[in-house]
Design a protein around this motif. Sequence first.
Motif, mmCIF file in Angstrom:
data_model
loop_
_atom_site.group_PDB
_atom_site.id
_atom_site.type_symbol
_atom_site.label_atom_id
_atom_site.label_comp_id
_atom_site.label_asym_id
_atom_site.label_seq_id
_atom_site.Cartn_x
_atom_site.Cartn_y
_atom_site.Cartn_z
ATOM 1 N N MET A 1 -16.103 -6.088 18.995
ATOM 2 C CA MET A 1 -16.920 -5.069 18.298
ATOM 3 C C MET A 1 -16.279 -3.722 18.344
ATOM 4 N N SER A 2 -15.665 -3.439 19.337
ATOM 5 C CA SER A 2 -14.920 -2.162 19.532
ATOM 6 C C SER A 2 -14.039 -1.908 18.165
ATOM 7 N N HIS A 3 -13.577 -2.784 17.599
ATOM 8 C CA HIS A 3 -12.678 -2.665 16.401
ATOM 9 C C HIS A 3 -13.225 -2.827 15.067
ATOM 10 N N ILE A 4 -14.161 -2.743 15.068
ATOM 11 C CA ILE A 4 -15.049 -2.694 13.656
ATOM 12 C C ILE A 4 -15.202 -1.321 13.060
ATOM 13 N N ILE A 5 -14.867 -0.960 11.909
ATOM 14 C CA ILE A 5 -14.880 0.264 11.403
ATOM 15 C C ILE A 5 -15.789 0.062 10.316
ATOM 16 N N PRO A 6 -16.888 0.924 10.427
ATOM 17 C CA PRO A 6 -18.113 0.833 9.176
ATOM 18 C C PRO A 6 -17.617 1.625 8.025
ATOM 19 N N PHE A 7 -17.986 1.272 7.078
ATOM 20 C CA PHE A 7 -17.833 1.916 5.966
ATOM 21 C C PHE A 7 -18.765 3.025 5.541
ATOM 22 N N PRO A 8 -18.692 4.005 4.813
ATOM 23 C CA PRO A 8 -19.321 4.972 4.766
ATOM 24 C C PRO A 8 -20.797 4.445 3.737
ATOM 25 N N LYS A 9 -21.890 4.845 3.913
ATOM 26 C CA LYS A 9 -23.005 4.276 3.218
ATOM 27 C C LYS A 9 -22.988 4.809 1.590
ATOM 28 N N ARG A 10 -23.052 3.899 0.854
ATOM 29 C CA ARG A 10 -22.727 4.169 -0.698
ATOM 30 C C ARG A 10 -24.073 5.219 -0.902
ATOM 31 N N THR A 11 -25.170 4.987 -0.432
ATOM 32 C CA THR A 11 -26.376 5.926 -0.883
ATOM 33 C C THR A 11 -26.624 7.151 0.076
ATOM 34 N N ASP A 12 -25.618 7.629 0.881
ATOM 35 C CA ASP A 12 -25.829 8.580 1.894
ATOM 36 C C ASP A 12 -24.370 9.467 1.637
ATOM 37 N N PRO A 13 -24.573 10.289 0.728
ATOM 38 C CA PRO A 13 -23.286 11.350 0.524
ATOM 39 C C PRO A 13 -23.020 12.279 1.784
ATOM 40 N N SER A 14 -23.600 12.028 2.665
ATOM 41 C CA SER A 14 -23.521 13.155 3.872
ATOM 42 C C SER A 14 -22.389 12.086 4.656
ATOM 43 N N SER A 15 -22.527 10.948 4.767
ATOM 44 C CA SER A 15 -21.533 10.242 5.263
ATOM 45 C C SER A 15 -19.887 9.965 4.786
ATOM 46 N N ILE A 16 -19.791 10.831 3.555
ATOM 47 C CA ILE A 16 -18.594 10.851 3.251
ATOM 48 C C ILE A 16 -17.539 11.868 4.178
ATOM 49 N N GLN A 17 -16.373 10.967 4.367
ATOM 50 C CA GLN A 17 -15.412 11.625 4.991
ATOM 51 C C GLN A 17 -14.595 12.268 4.138
ATOM 52 N N ASP A 18 -13.835 13.552 4.809
ATOM 53 C CA ASP A 18 -13.121 14.492 4.237
ATOM 54 C C ASP A 18 -11.400 13.953 4.362
ATOM 55 N N PHE A 19 -11.094 13.578 3.617
ATOM 56 C CA PHE A 19 -9.625 13.264 4.033
ATOM 57 C C PHE A 19 -8.909 13.986 2.921
ATOM 58 N N PRO A 20 -8.090 14.566 3.587
ATOM 59 C CA PRO A 20 -7.197 15.745 2.797
ATOM 60 C C PRO A 20 -5.892 15.079 2.060
ATOM 61 N N PRO A 21 -5.384 15.524 0.880
ATOM 62 C CA PRO A 21 -4.311 14.975 0.192
ATOM 63 C C PRO A 21 -3.357 14.815 1.308
ATOM 64 N N GLY A 22 -2.490 13.675 1.296
ATOM 65 C CA GLY A 22 -1.290 13.313 2.151
ATOM 66 C C GLY A 22 -1.806 12.437 3.556
ATOM 67 N N ARG A 23 -3.249 12.241 3.534
ATOM 68 C CA ARG A 23 -3.424 11.694 4.895
ATOM 69 C C ARG A 23 -3.550 10.266 4.556
ATOM 70 N N HIS A 24 -3.263 9.403 5.422
ATOM 71 C CA HIS A 24 -3.046 7.784 5.550
ATOM 72 C C HIS A 24 -4.442 7.170 5.796
ATOM 73 N N VAL A 25 -4.916 6.347 5.084
ATOM 74 C CA VAL A 25 -6.326 5.909 5.152
ATOM 75 C C VAL A 25 -6.257 4.396 4.796
ATOM 76 N N LEU A 26 -7.196 3.649 5.129
ATOM 77 C CA LEU A 26 -7.474 2.184 4.664
ATOM 78 C C LEU A 26 -8.466 2.218 3.607
ATOM 79 N N ALA A 27 -8.373 1.446 2.254
ATOM 80 C CA ALA A 27 -9.106 1.575 1.396
ATOM 81 C C ALA A 27 -9.184 -0.180 0.801
ATOM 82 N N VAL A 28 -10.357 -0.447 0.111
ATOM 83 C CA VAL A 28 -10.356 -1.556 -0.512
ATOM 84 C C VAL A 28 -9.555 -1.605 -1.916
ATOM 85 N N TYR A 29 -8.498 -2.295 -2.101
ATOM 86 C CA TYR A 29 -7.869 -2.020 -3.350
ATOM 87 C C TYR A 29 -8.780 -2.683 -4.616
#
Length: 84
Positions: free
Chosen positions: A1-29
Amino acid sequence: MSHIIPFPKRTDPSSIQDFPPGRHVLAVYPGTTALYKATVVQAHKRKTDDYVLEFDDDHEEDGSLPQRLVPFHRVVALPDGHRQ
């Protein structure tokens, strides 16, 4: 359970994370359900809520990396200790 990364909620813009240019992320292709490592080219904009990303190993024939639009709710932080 400790390795689960929740996605931001589509309906909750306040859950948007601010990733600056150059930052490495995981994303759905786009067009798949698979997570891949990517680099943020352009942070999300309020009008579209999409990030512009370059996915690792997503090379064109000329060797360039195509830039792909990915909705904010399909992008998460790269976990600490993930191999760069």
